[in-house]
Design a protein around this motif. Structure first.
Motif, mmCIF file in Angstrom:
data_model
loop_
_atom_site.group_PDB
_atom_site.id
_atom_site.type_symbol
_atom_site.label_atom_id
_atom_site.label_comp_id
_atom_site.label_asym_id
_atom_site.label_seq_id
_atom_site.Cartn_x
_atom_site.Cartn_y
_atom_site.Cartn_z
ATOM 1 N N LEU A 1 6.928 8.288 3.055
ATOM 2 C CA LEU A 1 7.238 9.488 2.289
ATOM 3 C C LEU A 1 8.689 9.900 2.486
ATOM 4 O O LEU A 1 9.209 10.729 1.734
ATOM 5 C CB LEU A 1 6.310 10.639 2.699
ATOM 6 C CG LEU A 1 4.814 10.396 2.513
ATOM 7 C CD1 LEU A 1 4.030 11.645 2.860
ATOM 8 C CD2 LEU A 1 4.501 9.957 1.090
ATOM 9 N N GLU A 2 9.342 9.332 3.488
ATOM 10 C CA GLU A 2 10.781 9.532 3.690
ATOM 11 C C GLU A 2 11.568 8.300 3.258
ATOM 12 O O GLU A 2 12.558 8.402 2.526
ATOM 13 C CB GLU A 2 11.070 9.826 5.163
ATOM 14 C CG GLU A 2 10.482 11.124 5.674
ATOM 15 C CD GLU A 2 10.812 11.365 7.131
ATOM 16 O OE1 GLU A 2 11.343 10.446 7.785
ATOM 17 O OE2 GLU A 2 10.542 12.469 7.617
ATOM 18 N N LEU A 3 11.146 7.111 3.717
ATOM 19 C CA LEU A 3 11.925 5.890 3.516
ATOM 20 C C LEU A 3 12.020 5.493 2.042
ATOM 21 O O LEU A 3 13.121 5.335 1.500
ATOM 22 C CB LEU A 3 11.312 4.742 4.322
ATOM 23 C CG LEU A 3 11.978 3.374 4.152
ATOM 24 C CD1 LEU A 3 13.416 3.414 4.642
ATOM 25 C CD2 LEU A 3 11.193 2.303 4.914
ATOM 26 N N ALA A 4 10.870 5.311 1.393
ATOM 27 C CA ALA A 4 10.886 4.847 0.004
ATOM 28 C C ALA A 4 11.558 5.847 -0.936
ATOM 29 O O ALA A 4 12.397 5.453 -1.760
ATOM 30 C CB ALA A 4 9.462 4.525 -0.455
ATOM 31 N N ALA B 1 0.800 -1.222 0.000
ATOM 32 C CA ALA B 1 0.000 0.000 0.000
ATOM 33 C C ALA B 1 0.835 1.275 0.000
ATOM 34 O O ALA B 1 0.393 2.296 -0.539
ATOM 35 C CB ALA B 1 -0.940 0.006 1.212
ATOM 36 N N LEU B 2 2.030 1.222 0.598
ATOM 37 C CA LEU B 2 2.813 2.439 0.789
ATOM 38 C C LEU B 2 4.211 2.362 0.180
ATOM 39 O O LEU B 2 4.585 3.188 -0.648
ATOM 40 C CB LEU B 2 2.916 2.754 2.281
ATOM 41 C CG LEU B 2 1.580 2.978 3.015
ATOM 42 C CD1 LEU B 2 1.825 3.132 4.507
ATOM 43 C CD2 LEU B 2 0.852 4.189 2.465
ATOM 44 N N ASP B 3 5.004 1.366 0.589
ATOM 45 C CA ASP B 3 6.406 1.337 0.171
ATOM 46 C C ASP B 3 6.554 1.221 -1.348
ATOM 47 O O ASP B 3 7.296 1.996 -1.957
ATOM 48 C CB ASP B 3 7.136 0.167 0.844
ATOM 49 C CG ASP B 3 7.278 0.350 2.338
ATOM 50 O OD1 ASP B 3 8.400 0.578 2.806
ATOM 51 O OD2 ASP B 3 6.256 0.284 3.055
ATOM 52 N N GLU C 1 0.080 14.165 6.236
ATOM 53 C CA GLU C 1 1.100 13.760 5.266
ATOM 54 C C GLU C 1 0.492 13.056 4.056
ATOM 55 O O GLU C 1 1.198 12.706 3.112
ATOM 56 C CB GLU C 1 2.144 12.860 5.929
ATOM 57 C CG GLU C 1 3.106 13.611 6.827
ATOM 58 C CD GLU C 1 4.394 12.858 7.089
ATOM 59 O OE1 GLU C 1 4.636 11.833 6.422
ATOM 60 O OE2 GLU C 1 5.159 13.299 7.961
ATOM 61 N N GLY C 2 -0.822 12.821 4.093
ATOM 62 C CA GLY C 2 -1.502 12.240 2.944
ATOM 63 C C GLY C 2 -1.410 10.734 2.845
ATOM 64 O O GLY C 2 -1.732 10.157 1.798
ATOM 65 N N ILE C 3 -0.974 10.067 3.916
ATOM 66 C CA ILE C 3 -0.918 8.602 3.901
ATOM 67 C C ILE C 3 -2.331 8.034 3.876
ATOM 68 O O ILE C 3 -2.646 7.125 3.108
ATOM 69 C CB ILE C 3 -0.140 8.076 5.119
ATOM 70 C CG1 ILE C 3 1.270 8.665 5.151
ATOM 71 C CG2 ILE C 3 -0.080 6.554 5.100
ATOM 72 C CD1 ILE C 3 2.092 8.402 3.921
ATOM 73 N N TYR C 4 -3.187 8.558 4.728
ATOM 74 C CA TYR C 4 -4.608 8.199 4.762
ATOM 75 C C TYR C 4 -5.435 9.467 4.818
ATOM 76 O O TYR C 4 -4.968 10.515 5.291
ATOM 77 C CB TYR C 4 -4.936 7.348 5.997
ATOM 78 C CG TYR C 4 -4.032 6.170 6.220
ATOM 79 C CD1 TYR C 4 -3.900 5.173 5.264
ATOM 80 C CD2 TYR C 4 -3.298 6.043 7.411
ATOM 81 C CE1 TYR C 4 -3.055 4.090 5.470
ATOM 82 C CE2 TYR C 4 -2.465 4.968 7.626
ATOM 83 C CZ TYR C 4 -2.342 3.993 6.660
ATOM 84 O OH TYR C 4 -1.505 2.932 6.873
ATOM 85 N N THR C 5 -6.678 9.366 4.385
ATOM 86 C CA THR C 5 -7.642 10.439 4.623
ATOM 87 C C THR C 5 -8.486 10.060 5.837
ATOM 88 O O THR C 5 -8.536 8.886 6.241
ATOM 89 C CB THR C 5 -8.570 10.631 3.417
ATOM 90 O OG1 THR C 5 -9.387 9.452 3.248
ATOM 91 C CG2 THR C 5 -7.762 10.881 2.141
#
Length: 355
Positions: free
Chosen positions: A282-285, A56-58, A332-336
């Motif tokens: 948003l930092e790691l990937a 979902a994120l990375d 940060e826009g990861i989830y709403t």
């Protein structure tokens, strides 16, 4: 070199490389395993899909960042679904296919060290993604010992004055994962001598089902009335742990986690999980993608530190609880808020000011 200059250098080098390869007839082909000489391809190998953040994120953040830094680059992706043999096959396919840089989050970091050594002998560079690998060209992760310390500190804060006499259950991550050892060490640094005792400790192997079974065993061993809090190394296992607690009629005790999975955030809103650790993709990937592109283009690495001799970027983790869901994962826009706030959670979301 400033950011604009760096992007210009990368773009120029990439276009030049792509034209050169095309002229030689080597830049065509869409096989996911990569083509011989296809040096604008970057591999991304993630370890499992039980932890939802990877898909979902990375993955999407890594792919987006590579494209942002290198228009001609293509990410070749695979997930090992917790199978080290499958991941070795995926890794070997990338090497055989001519991929020059691989970002690898290993199922088993010890075994992966041998793959990295063999790959480097063939001119392939490896970014250790999230988990350290001996001999890698670079390592990008969060400060994982600090993750464990933050987990322990947050558990202590949740216990308050009860900590001195508290029996704690610890469900750690998979022992094959070097990060799990760092989380565990950091948590012990924070907890040892500050709680009554660690009454039960076991590995949940990053599996919610196994973690739930270990929690049930802990309840039988320690006694349901003695358990004051539960350390869970990540949110996925926290889900199984919370279910086991509920089945035993245990309510209202602090339970921690990690990864800021949406299910973990929802449990924080619901009150069945106390906190999680947010390691921003948003930092790691993007940082891992930046390092991979730098390695591909033979640009200098701007590493902050070293880990066992490997140039490293170690990012800062953040504790998330009811007080800062809005200012972290939502802003940060990861989830709403709509993602988090199901109809069952709507009233509690409103009370927390989630929007």
């Amino acid at each position: 070199m400033n950011a604009m200059t760096r992007r210009t250098v990368i773009a120029t080098a990439t276009v030049s490389m792509a034209l050169s390869l095309a002229a030689c007839g080597q830049a065509s082909g869409d096989d996911d395993s990569g083509d011989k000489g296809s040096s604008t391809k970057i591999g991304l190998l993630l370890p499992e899909n039980k932890t939802s953040r990877y898909e979902a994120l990375d993955r999407p953040q890594f792919e987006k960042a590579v494209k942002g830094a290198c228009l001609a680059c293509e990410v070749v992706y695979n997930n090992a679904v917790s199978d080290v043999v499958k991941q070795k096959q995926q890794f070997d396919q990338l090497v055989a296919g001519g991929v020059r840089v691989i970002a690898l989050d290993p199922v088993d970091a010890t075994k992966a060290a041998g793959w990295v050594k063999d790959a480097k002998a063939k001119g392939v560079k490896v970014v250790a993604y999230d988990r350290a690998i001996e001999g890698a060209d670079a390592y990008v992760s969060h400060d994982n010992n600090r993750v464990g310390e933050l987990q322990g500190e947050a558990l202590l804060a949740a216990l308050g004055p009860k900590a001195d006499d508290a029996d704690i259950v610890m469900i750690n991550g998979d022992e094959k994962d070097p990060n799990a050892g760092l989380f565990k060490s950091g948590a012990h640094n924070a907890l040892d001598g500050k709680v009554g005792k660690i009454a039960y400790e076991a590995s949940g192997q990053w599996d919610p089902k196994i973690a739930g079974e270990k929690m049930s065993a802990a309840i039988s061993s320690v006694g349901k009335d003695r358990i004051a809090a539960v350390y869970s190394a990540n949110d996925g296992m926290a889900g199984g742990i919370v279910t086991a607690l509920e089945n035993a009629g245990i309510k209202g005790i602090p339970v921690g986690g990690q990864d800021a999975e949406i299910a973990g955030i929802q449990r924080i809103v619901a009150g069945t999980q106390t906190f999680t650790i947010y390691k921003s993709p948003l930092e790691l990937a993007p940082k891992a993608a930046e390092v991979a592109v730098d390695l591909l283009m033979d640009l200098p690495l701007r590493a902050r530190t070293e880990t066992n001799g490997v140039p490293s970027h170690l990012l800062d983790p953040v504790v998330v609880d009811k007080t800062n869901i809005q200012s972290t994962v939502i802003e940060e826009g990861i989830y709403t808020a709509a993602d988090i706030c199901t109809p069952e959670l709507a009233a509690k979301c409103t009370k927390l000011g989630l929007k």
